[in-house]
Design a protein around this motif. Sequence first.
Motif, mmCIF file in Angstrom:
data_model
loop_
_atom_site.group_PDB
_atom_site.id
_atom_site.type_symbol
_atom_site.label_atom_id
_atom_site.label_comp_id
_atom_site.label_asym_id
_atom_site.label_seq_id
_atom_site.Cartn_x
_atom_site.Cartn_y
_atom_site.Cartn_z
ATOM 1 N N MET A 1 0.837 -1.212 0.000
ATOM 2 C CA MET A 1 0.000 0.000 0.000
ATOM 3 C C MET A 1 0.865 1.253 0.000
ATOM 4 N N SER A 2 0.379 2.285 -0.690
ATOM 5 C CA SER A 2 1.107 3.542 -0.707
ATOM 6 C C SER A 2 0.938 4.260 0.632
ATOM 7 N N ASP A 3 1.670 5.307 0.790
ATOM 8 C CA ASP A 3 1.657 6.084 2.027
ATOM 9 C C ASP A 3 0.260 6.661 2.295
ATOM 10 N N PRO A 4 -0.323 6.351 3.459
ATOM 11 C CA PRO A 4 -1.687 6.829 3.746
ATOM 12 C C PRO A 4 -1.778 8.350 3.760
ATOM 13 N N GLN A 5 -0.632 9.033 3.936
ATOM 14 C CA GLN A 5 -0.662 10.498 3.970
ATOM 15 C C GLN A 5 -0.803 11.103 2.579
ATOM 16 N N SER A 6 -0.572 10.295 1.546
ATOM 17 C CA SER A 6 -0.668 10.856 0.197
ATOM 18 C C SER A 6 -1.615 10.062 -0.699
ATOM 19 N N ARG A 7 -2.107 8.948 -0.183
ATOM 20 C CA ARG A 7 -3.012 8.113 -0.966
ATOM 21 C C ARG A 7 -4.266 8.919 -1.328
ATOM 22 N N PRO A 8 -4.769 8.795 -2.571
ATOM 23 C CA PRO A 8 -6.000 9.534 -2.898
ATOM 24 C C PRO A 8 -7.167 9.076 -2.018
ATOM 25 N N ILE A 9 -8.025 10.012 -1.667
ATOM 26 C CA ILE A 9 -9.205 9.693 -0.854
ATOM 27 C C ILE A 9 -10.443 9.927 -1.721
ATOM 28 N N TYR A 10 -11.180 8.862 -1.981
ATOM 29 C CA TYR A 10 -12.337 8.962 -2.870
ATOM 30 C C TYR A 10 -13.614 9.222 -2.091
ATOM 31 N N LEU A 11 -14.620 9.699 -2.838
ATOM 32 C CA LEU A 11 -15.893 10.081 -2.222
ATOM 33 C C LEU A 11 -16.587 8.887 -1.566
ATOM 34 N N SER A 12 -16.730 7.803 -2.312
ATOM 35 C CA SER A 12 -17.481 6.662 -1.780
ATOM 36 C C SER A 12 -17.040 5.405 -2.516
ATOM 37 N N LYS A 13 -15.859 4.937 -2.154
ATOM 38 C CA LYS A 13 -15.288 3.785 -2.836
ATOM 39 C C LYS A 13 -15.944 2.519 -2.293
ATOM 40 N N ALA A 14 -16.161 1.557 -3.184
ATOM 41 C CA ALA A 14 -16.747 0.286 -2.756
ATOM 42 C C ALA A 14 -15.867 -0.369 -1.693
ATOM 43 N N ASP A 15 -16.508 -0.921 -0.659
ATOM 44 C CA ASP A 15 -15.792 -1.580 0.427
ATOM 45 C C ASP A 15 -16.040 -3.085 0.285
ATOM 46 N N VAL A 16 -15.093 -3.762 -0.349
ATOM 47 C CA VAL A 16 -15.273 -5.167 -0.696
ATOM 48 C C VAL A 16 -14.137 -5.979 -0.088
ATOM 49 N N THR A 17 -14.475 -7.115 0.527
ATOM 50 C CA THR A 17 -13.486 -7.901 1.265
ATOM 51 C C THR A 17 -13.379 -9.330 0.710
ATOM 52 N N GLU A 18 -12.619 -10.142 1.418
ATOM 53 C CA GLU A 18 -12.470 -11.567 1.100
ATOM 54 C C GLU A 18 -13.832 -12.279 1.074
ATOM 55 N N LEU A 19 -14.737 -11.865 1.944
ATOM 56 C CA LEU A 19 -16.056 -12.502 2.027
ATOM 57 C C LEU A 19 -16.763 -12.430 0.673
ATOM 58 N N GLU A 20 -16.756 -11.249 0.061
ATOM 59 C CA GLU A 20 -17.394 -11.062 -1.244
ATOM 60 C C GLU A 20 -16.654 -11.860 -2.317
ATOM 61 N N ALA A 21 -15.300 -11.804 -2.267
ATOM 62 C CA ALA A 21 -14.499 -12.518 -3.271
ATOM 63 C C ALA A 21 -14.813 -14.014 -3.217
ATOM 64 N N GLU A 22 -14.919 -14.550 -2.013
ATOM 65 C CA GLU A 22 -15.196 -15.980 -1.846
ATOM 66 C C GLU A 22 -16.619 -16.308 -2.331
ATOM 67 N N ALA A 23 -17.561 -15.417 -2.059
ATOM 68 C CA ALA A 23 -18.948 -15.648 -2.494
ATOM 69 C C ALA A 23 -19.029 -15.726 -4.018
ATOM 70 N N VAL A 24 -18.316 -14.828 -4.698
ATOM 71 C CA VAL A 24 -18.336 -14.836 -6.167
ATOM 72 C C VAL A 24 -17.639 -16.095 -6.674
ATOM 73 N N ARG A 25 -16.511 -16.461 -6.027
ATOM 74 C CA ARG A 25 -15.774 -17.676 -6.421
ATOM 75 C C ARG A 25 -16.676 -18.908 -6.320
ATOM 76 N N GLN A 26 -17.396 -18.994 -5.219
ATOM 77 C CA GLN A 26 -18.300 -20.135 -5.029
ATOM 78 C C GLN A 26 -19.405 -20.153 -6.087
ATOM 79 N N ALA A 27 -19.897 -18.957 -6.412
ATOM 80 C CA ALA A 27 -20.959 -18.884 -7.426
ATOM 81 C C ALA A 27 -20.427 -19.299 -8.794
ATOM 82 N N VAL A 28 -19.188 -18.910 -9.087
ATOM 83 C CA VAL A 28 -18.576 -19.305 -10.361
ATOM 84 C C VAL A 28 -18.426 -20.825 -10.396
ATOM 85 N N LEU A 29 -17.905 -21.385 -9.298
ATOM 86 C CA LEU A 29 -17.661 -22.832 -9.263
ATOM 87 C C LEU A 29 -18.960 -23.623 -9.168
#
Length: 378
Positions: free
Chosen positions: A1-29
């Motif tokens: 990860m880049s430096d938190p002091q200079s990282r761009p800050i977006y208005l409302s970025k999607a908050d997606v975790t391993e849980l979502e990634a695993e759910a999509v993986r399971q749906a694909v499989l």
Amino acid sequence: MSDPQSRPIYLSKADVTELEAEAVRQAVLGGWVAPLGPEVDGFEADICDYTGVENAVALASGTAGLQMGLKSLGIQPGDEVLMPTLTFAATPFAAIHAGATPVFLDVETASWNLDPDLLSRTLTEKAKRGRLPSAVIVVDLLGKTADYDSLVPLCAEYEIPILVDAAESLGARHGSVSAGSMGDAAVFSFNGNKIMTTSGGGMLVSHDREIVDKVRYWSTQAREPLPWYEHREIGFNYRMSNLLAALGRAQLQRLPEMLSRRKAIRHLYEDLLCDVRGLEVMGDPPWGRGNNWLTCLRIDQTVYGVTTVELQQRMAKEGIEVRPVWKPMHRQPVFAATEAHLSGTADEVFTRCLCLPSGAGLVDDEIVRVAHSLRECL
Ligand SMILES: *Cc1c(COP(=O)(O)O)cnc(C)c1O
């Protein structure tokens, strides 16, 4: 990860975790890489549980939901549809696609949603001239519900159905009920920047089973339940895919956590900015509890000469994304000739208010950075 002091800050970025990634993986499989499937049915049931509304149909977008909603309320070419001017363009676009004519009304100051007094005056006027609108679209702007205790009886008096554009308000409360449970039907959006996401998607909910059944039928290519492809009506390919529904179910599981984070972010902004003269963090209306999708700031222009657009440009140089509230529809070139009943509130919100970075994935240090930059830029 880049430096938190200079990282761009977006208005409302999607908050997606391993849980979502695993759910999509399971749906694909799982073998349902198909337009529909068990995750779509499951997601619809989950949204019913969550909102307390009995029927739901998962769709490709919130915009598709608004179009289907208007069609289910019987909107015909040439009909008038009343709606607030302070909204995203998808609201009037849906009316246009139904062949209807949008009419814009101004908003009240407590929630920035459709003004019941103005609606009442407009309906009285239109009734006198013998031409009532065929529907009213009420928008829950920025995750705060509208004044339904006034709007619902008013529309009932004239027997005009209400379609709720709840694209921004999933998770908000109105008194003791959930956003999306007022009106004849309501539409949520799961676009990438909304309170929860399927990357793109939407859901129409209604207490009326017939409405949801009709929308399900039209949005699945109006396919008749026969062994061959039989069509008695014109259909649409507007359903959500099974993979995205899997993503949505995982996001919905995390929604309570994301809602508390957005609320904490608003409180942190309030704490960090309460001593700045001429700044006010937008609160909840007396009738409900918003979902804090975007924290908004009202800037007193008599204290600061700077416009919200200048502020936006200055903050952008610091790598921080802020944005004015939706530009009112009556100010949009494409709607220059559209009927509008105005009080000036929407214009004032547009010129004086600014939405701050509010994504659930932002950490406290980033909010502190936003507040600090804001002071500097002012
Ligand atoms: C996001 C949004 C929509 C459109 O939803 P999509 O899923 O992007 O089509 C409609 N109305 C409002 C008020 C919105 O904020």
